[in-house]
Design a protein around this motif. Structure first.
Motif, PDB file in Angstrom:
ATOM      1  N   CYS A  24      -6.552  -4.607 -22.512  1.00 13.88           N
ATOM      2  CA  CYS A  24      -5.929  -4.262 -23.546  1.00 13.88           C
ATOM      3  C   CYS A  24      -6.646  -4.361 -24.957  1.00 13.88           C
ATOM      4  N   LYS A  26      -6.322  -5.116 -27.857  1.00  8.96           N
ATOM      5  CA  LYS A  26      -6.016  -5.976 -28.820  1.00  8.96           C
ATOM      6  C   LYS A  26      -6.968  -7.368 -28.095  1.00  8.96           C
ATOM      7  N   CYS A  28      -6.025  -9.445 -25.643  1.00 11.05           N
ATOM      8  CA  CYS A  28      -5.371 -10.420 -25.218  1.00 11.05           C
ATOM      9  C   CYS A  28      -5.670 -10.708 -24.079  1.00 11.05           C
ATOM     10  N   CYS A  40      -1.867  -3.546 -23.558  1.00 12.52           N
ATOM     11  CA  CYS A  40      -0.989  -4.046 -22.667  1.00 12.52           C
ATOM     12  C   CYS A  40       0.291  -3.652 -23.009  1.00 12.52           C
ATOM     13  N   CYS A  43       1.589  -6.129 -26.004  1.00 16.26           N
ATOM     14  CA  CYS A  43       1.131  -5.703 -27.286  1.00 16.26           C
ATOM     15  C   CYS A  43       1.765  -4.201 -27.558  1.00 16.26           C
TER      16      CYS A  43
END
Ligand SMILES: Nc1nc2c(ncn2[C@@H]2O[C@H](COP(=O)(O)OP(=O)(O)O)[C@@H](O)[C@H]2O)c(=O)[nH]1
Ligand SMILES: [Mg+2]
Ligand SMILES: [Zn+2]
Lengths: 509, 227
Positions: A24, A26, A28, A40, A43
């Motif tokens: 992901c 982000k 995460c 993901c 997110c």
């Protein structure tokens, strides 16, 4: 033979993506998905909830437009029918079609009114505000996401048009169902599955009466319904938050990575990858199983599994020169899954199980291959020393990375020296380390030599400068510099004939 | 011996050998269970061989089909071969989900395969929904009577104790193989076909109301929708 390996390697380079690309964006730690702009599912939801809201509205607008088109088409085809079936009545010949025309006009008028009303209603105003907001943040997403769904919707309506009135009914029911589902986002996966399956069942039952029991027509319609419904629901019901599908995906992904050392021999697979044709089929099988993740409709995913399986059968057939039996096929499929490490394997299996027509999974050829894939995934999860005909100690050593079985055959590739050879036979990882150390030390000795050479070069340069300096001085001493004025400079007689220097002039604007 | 068994025709098209008959074609899922080497694959090939070109365009024989005509229905058997190796036992239950018929095969010359068959039976019974699956105990390699380790009576009594059907076959000679398929067809149609939702129709064959089954319609295939 060498060629076959090359094919495999290059192909695999194309398939395998860098680990970080899969995660992901982000950060995460979960897997991202290109369809979600590298985020993901979690997110994605957080980031693009509003985009989805907007998409739903877009879908609605489109559905309405399509409905209108469809109604118009239906009305016109209906018109043709009346014309052909009922003989023209004397005295009303011109009135018939004209009144139809009028009717259409009024229909259009009322529709226009409702659209205008809608535009000024508070809900639509907030929606359009959102629209512009989203447009700024990620215009590409909404555009991209709605493109596929648009096409599917259009195809669906096209298909239903052929069915005339029942088709309209089906469209209405599908739309109502989608609206209903959008309010059920927080349901568990099993409940979602139940909703969809119930819908399939009810719709199929109702059509059974429409088509007077022709299960063939019903199947055809249901295939289209599944395609339409699941393309739209995909994002909210694939790997939903309410399940631990994503965690399972990660676990499987890691498990398969940890099993990288499993060889084709350990699984007793009857595929000889030395044969170019076989390795070609293996590569295709790997590609197909990886491709499954990119499909949205459960049936399309199933088709990937079936294609993968057929390539495996070909590979076995070429190797053994006889058709593959189940005893050959399952191990081969396990091997392919281990090699491919298909993205989100568990999520895909769960999604297909939940949202595909169940008769397709438990019976039929596709069902057979899907079942085998489920078996392969379950087997990989439970795989132990016994299932690879290894001793528990060996299995442990391979799992922990202390030893690797593959390298015993590759031993010859490493040019190790006397002291390393003994160790390499027992522990190839150490051999590799030794080899690396040797290379490092040879590099450092070479670097020392380079440094020495550089230093002597520097010394040479210095002495060369000195010697040049000395030579120059010697020459200067021998031939001292004397200045003589040249004849041309002395007789500068034409100086007076030169024009006067230019003076600045002012130009009036 | 596997060499002597008939091979599957690779390129056969699914549509060309569909028997276009104006009767119901019901699909029957039949799963072959049993230890490795008892003759499951050989039986599967035998089933799909006679008077029949393989419907499956695959190059494999793990999934095969065979059509059996009964007086009032046509059954399309989907024969699922399973991997018999011990290490795959834990995943086998996935195969017999939704099966209408399970053939528990053992080798009459290997007692442990008979013991194994009983283990399988226990597994099956865990998932068994009465009336949904017809189970057959099949003693294969009947041609090897001189090496017999499991007497005929023993198989019979196990079957009658557990309420299974029983037969001894030889996939090698083909003895009793056709008989087995025929009686399976009758049983499965009697036991399951009559139930509501017991067997589903196979959609690639045009279906016509049962009342008209006697009037063989040559042009039935023309009415087929789609490709
Ligand atoms: N004599 C004899 N041999 C058989 C018979 N059925 C199978 N075999 C042989 O038994 C071996 C295993 O058969 P196969 O069908 O692969 O068993 P599977 O592992 O259960 O699929 C093969 O060598 C077959 O030729 C049979 O009825 N009689
Ligand atoms: Mg077999
Ligand atoms: Zn994330």
């Amino acid at each position: 033979m060498i060629r076959s390996h090359c094919i495999l390697r290059t192909e695999r380079r194309g398939i395998h993506v860098d680990q970080s690309d899969l995660l992901c964006k982000k950060g995460c730690g979960y897997y991202g998905n290109a369809a979600w702009q590298g985020l993901c599912s979690k997110c994605w939801r957080e980031e693009y909830q509003r985009v989805r809201q907007k998409q739903i509205q877009d879908d609605w607008a489109l559905a309405e437009k399509l409905q209108r088109e469809e109604e118009a088409a239906y009305a016109s085809s209906h018109g043709v029918q009346t014309q052909s079936t009922t003989p023209p009545q004397p005295g009303h010949t011109s009135l018939g079609p004209f009144s139809k025309f009028e009717e259409k006009k009024t229909n259009e008028k009322t529709r226009k009114v409702t659209t205008v009303k809608k535009f000024f209603s508070p809900s639509s105003r907030t929606a359009s505000k959102k629209e512009t907001q989203e447009g700024k943040t990620s215009p590409s997403i909404s555009r991209h996401a709605s493109f596929d769904t648009d096409q599917v919707s259009k195809d669906f309506v096209e298909f239903l048009k052929n069915l005339q009135k029942p088709g309209r009914e089906i469209h209405k029911q599908c739309r109502a169902f989608l609206v209903n589902m959008s309010s059920k986002k927080d349901l568990g996966a099993d409940e979602l599955s139940e909703c969809v399956q119930d819908f399939y069942q009810n719709l199929a039952d109702r059509q059974m009466t429409h088509f007077k029991g022709s299960s063939e027509s019903v199947e055809q319609v249901m295939d289209q319904v599944e395609k339409y419904i699941m393309t739209r629901l995909y994002k909210s019901v694939f790997c939903p938050e309410t399940t631990d599908d994503e965690r399972k995906d990660l676990a499987t992904q890691n498990r398969i990575r940890a099993l990288h050392w499993v060889t084709i021999q350990m699984l007793c697979v009857s595929m000889d990858e030395e044969i170019p044709e076989v390795s070609e089929n293996v590569v295709k099988a790997i590609t197909d199983i990886i491709e499954m993740d990119s499909k949205r409709v459960p049936r399309d995913k199933l088709a990937c599994i079936t294609r993968c399986s057929k390539h495996i059968f070909s590979a076995i057939r070429i190797t053994k020169n006889e058709p593959a039996s189940a005893d050959d096929f399952l191990p081969a499929l396990i091997y392919i899954v281990l090699k491919a490490n298909p993205p989100r394997l568990q999520s895909n299996i769960q999604y297909i199980t939940r949202f595909c027509n169940p008769s397709r999974l438990m019976t039929g050829e596709d069902g057979y291959y899907f079942t085998n894939l489920c078996c392969a995934a379950a087997f990989i999860e439970k795989l132990d020393a016994q299932s690879l005909n290894l001793s528990p100690e060996e299995f442990e050593r391979y799992m922990s990375g202390q030893a690797s079985p593959r390298c015993s055959s590759a031993e010859g590739e490493w040019p190790h020296t006397g002291q390393g050879a003994g160790v390499a036979a027992t522990n190839p990882v150490l051999a590799q380390l030794n080899h690396n150390l040797e290379q490092l030390s040879s590099i450092s000795s070479r670097q020392e030599k380079v440094m020495e050479a550089a230093q002597s070069l520097q010394a040479d340069l210095l002495s060369w400068t000195e010697s040049v300096q000395r030579e120059v001085n010697d020459i200067l001493e021998k031939y001292p510099l004397t200045c003589t004025v040249s004849a041309i400079d002395a007789n500068n007689i034409d100086n007076d004939n030169l024009p006067p220097p230019l003076t600045p002039q002012v130009f009036a604007g | 011996m596997g060499e002597s068994l008939p091979r599957v025709h690779g390129g056969a098209q699914q549509h060309s050998d569909t028997l276009r008959r104006p009767v119901h074609t019901l699909r029957v899922k039949m799963v072959l269970l049993g230890s490795s080497g008892v003759g499951k694959s050989s039986l599967a090939l035998r089933f799909s061989k006679d008077e029949f070109r393989s419907t499956s365009p695959t190059v494999g024989c793990a999934y095969l089909t065979q059509v059996v005509h009964l007086s009032n229905a046509t059954l399309r058997f989907e024969i699922w071969d399973t991997a018999g190796q011990e290490k795959y036992h834990s995943v086998t239950p996935l195969y017999y989900r939704g099966a209408h018929v399970a053939l528990l095969v053992y080798d009459i010359t290997q007692r442990e395969t008979f013991v194994r068959a009983q283990v399988w039976l226990k597994e099956l019974e865990k998932q068994y929904i009465p009336g949904s699956t017809v189970i057959w105990l099949v003693g294969n390699k009947g041609d090897l009577a001189h090496d017999r380790q499991v007497p005929l009576e023993e198989g019979e009594s196990l079957a009658s104790n557990k309420g299974l059907y029983f037969i001894e076959t030889s996939a090698l000679s083909g003895e009793q193989v056709n008989e087995l398929l025929q009686s399976v067809a009758h049983r499965v149609f009697e036991c399951i076909g009559a139930q509501q939702g017991g067997l589903t129709e196979w959609q690639e064959t045009p279906t016509v109301d049962l009342r008209h089954k006697d009037s063989f319609n040559l042009f039935a295939s023309c009415c087929k929708v789609g490709p």
